[in-house]
Design a protein around this motif. Structure first.
Motif, PDB file in Angstrom:
ATOM      1  N   ALA A  60      -2.589  -0.485  -3.758  1.00 41.85           N
ATOM      2  CA  ALA A  60      -3.545   0.380  -3.171  1.00 41.85           C
ATOM      3  C   ALA A  60      -3.051   1.733  -2.692  1.00 41.85           C
ATOM      4  CB  ALA A  60      -3.694  -0.600  -2.080  1.00 41.85           C
ATOM      5  N   ARG A 115      -5.543  -0.069   7.505  1.00 44.25           N
ATOM      6  CA  ARG A 115      -5.275  -0.501   6.276  1.00 44.25           C
ATOM      7  C   ARG A 115      -3.856  -1.132   6.050  1.00 44.25           C
ATOM      8  NH1 ARG A 115      -7.580   2.756   1.521  1.00 44.25           N
ATOM      9  NH2 ARG A 115      -6.781   0.741   0.622  1.00 44.25           N
ATOM     10  N   ARG A 160       0.810  -5.298   5.925  1.00 42.16           N
ATOM     11  CA  ARG A 160       1.253  -5.107   4.365  1.00 42.16           C
ATOM     12  C   ARG A 160       2.457  -4.290   4.308  1.00 42.16           C
ATOM     13  NH1 ARG A 160      -4.283  -2.262   2.174  1.00 42.16           N
ATOM     14  NH2 ARG A 160      -3.500  -3.191   0.250  1.00 42.16           N
ATOM     15  N   ALA A 197       1.314   4.976  -7.074  1.00 37.20           N
ATOM     16  CA  ALA A 197       0.074   3.778  -7.025  1.00 37.20           C
ATOM     17  C   ALA A 197      -0.524   3.411  -8.062  1.00 37.20           C
ATOM     18  CB  ALA A 197      -0.778   4.087  -5.649  1.00 37.20           C
ATOM     19  N   ILE A 225       0.702  -1.174   0.075  1.00 38.53           N
ATOM     20  CA  ILE A 225       0.011   0.021   0.055  1.00 38.53           C
ATOM     21  C   ILE A 225       1.014   1.291  -0.100  1.00 38.53           C
ATOM     22  CG2 ILE A 225      -0.252   0.096   2.480  1.00 38.53           C
ATOM     23  CD1 ILE A 225      -3.261   0.963   1.920  1.00 38.53           C
ATOM     24  N   THR A 258       4.288  -1.231   3.677  1.00 39.77           N
ATOM     25  CA  THR A 258       4.036   0.177   3.317  1.00 39.77           C
ATOM     26  C   THR A 258       5.006   0.833   2.853  1.00 39.77           C
ATOM     27  OG1 THR A 258       2.420  -0.192   5.487  1.00 39.77           O
ATOM     28  CG2 THR A 258       3.042   2.112   4.733  1.00 39.77           C
ATOM     29  N   CYS A 317      -3.551   4.721   0.027  1.00 37.37           N
ATOM     30  CA  CYS A 317      -4.597   5.486   1.115  1.00 37.37           C
ATOM     31  C   CYS A 317      -3.795   6.863   1.558  1.00 37.37           C
ATOM     32  CB  CYS A 317      -4.553   4.617   2.166  1.00 37.37           C
ATOM     33  SG  CYS A 317      -5.566   5.161   3.519  1.00 37.37           S
TER      34      CYS A 317
END
Length: 149
Positions: A63, A103, A107, A57, A30, A109, A65
């Motif tokens: 993803a 989120r 993951r 992204a 993400i 990041t 955010c």
């Protein structure tokens, strides 16, 4: 981009960033920008890191955010400070968003910023991402200030 209000360069810059950092990507990663405090966002009208992160992204089909991390308090500029002063000022300055920070849990990041000077801001962002449960954190910047500048 930031001080010259040149959002038009975000597209070619983000393509280059996506290509340069391709080995950082994994399917469940993400992308998040280094956040601005809301008062600075109002003054500047956009978050340059957010503009770049969104496009990175998109180029990599990952993803995104934009508000997984936040700056809850005004800390002022770090311009003109020593490296030690920058790290002191940025310690704890960035936090995971109470709801959207989740989120990041489990993951990789990828934290995006436009320029890295001392690394204090990116360190604060990485620590906040890890606090939110990120599996690991990678950083990607468009530019790096040369030592002595």
């Amino acid at each position: 981009m930031k001080h010259g209000d040149r959002q038009d360069i975000a597209l070619p810059c983000s393509k280059w960033m996506a290509s340069a950092g391709r080995e950082l990507w994994e399917a469940e990663a993400i992308v998040v920008p280094v956040p601005l405090h809301w008062s600075r966002l109002l003054k500047r009208r956009y978050n340059q890191a957010g503009v770049l992160a969104k496009r990175v992204a998109r180029h990599l089909d990952l993803a995104f955010c934009p508000d997984a991390l936040l700056r809850p308090r005004v800390r002022g500029t770090t311009a003109g400070l020593t490296t030690e002063e920058r790290f002191d000022k940025m310690s704890g300055a960035i936090e995971p968003h109470p709801k959207r920070g989740q989120r990041l849990a489990g993951r990789r990041t990828i934290v995006v910023d436009d320029v890295m000077t001392s690394g204090a801001t990116l360190t604060a962002a990485a620590q906040a991402a890890l606090q939110a449960g990120a599996k690991d954190v990678c950083v990607l910047t468009l530019a790096r200030v040369a030592k002595g500048d």
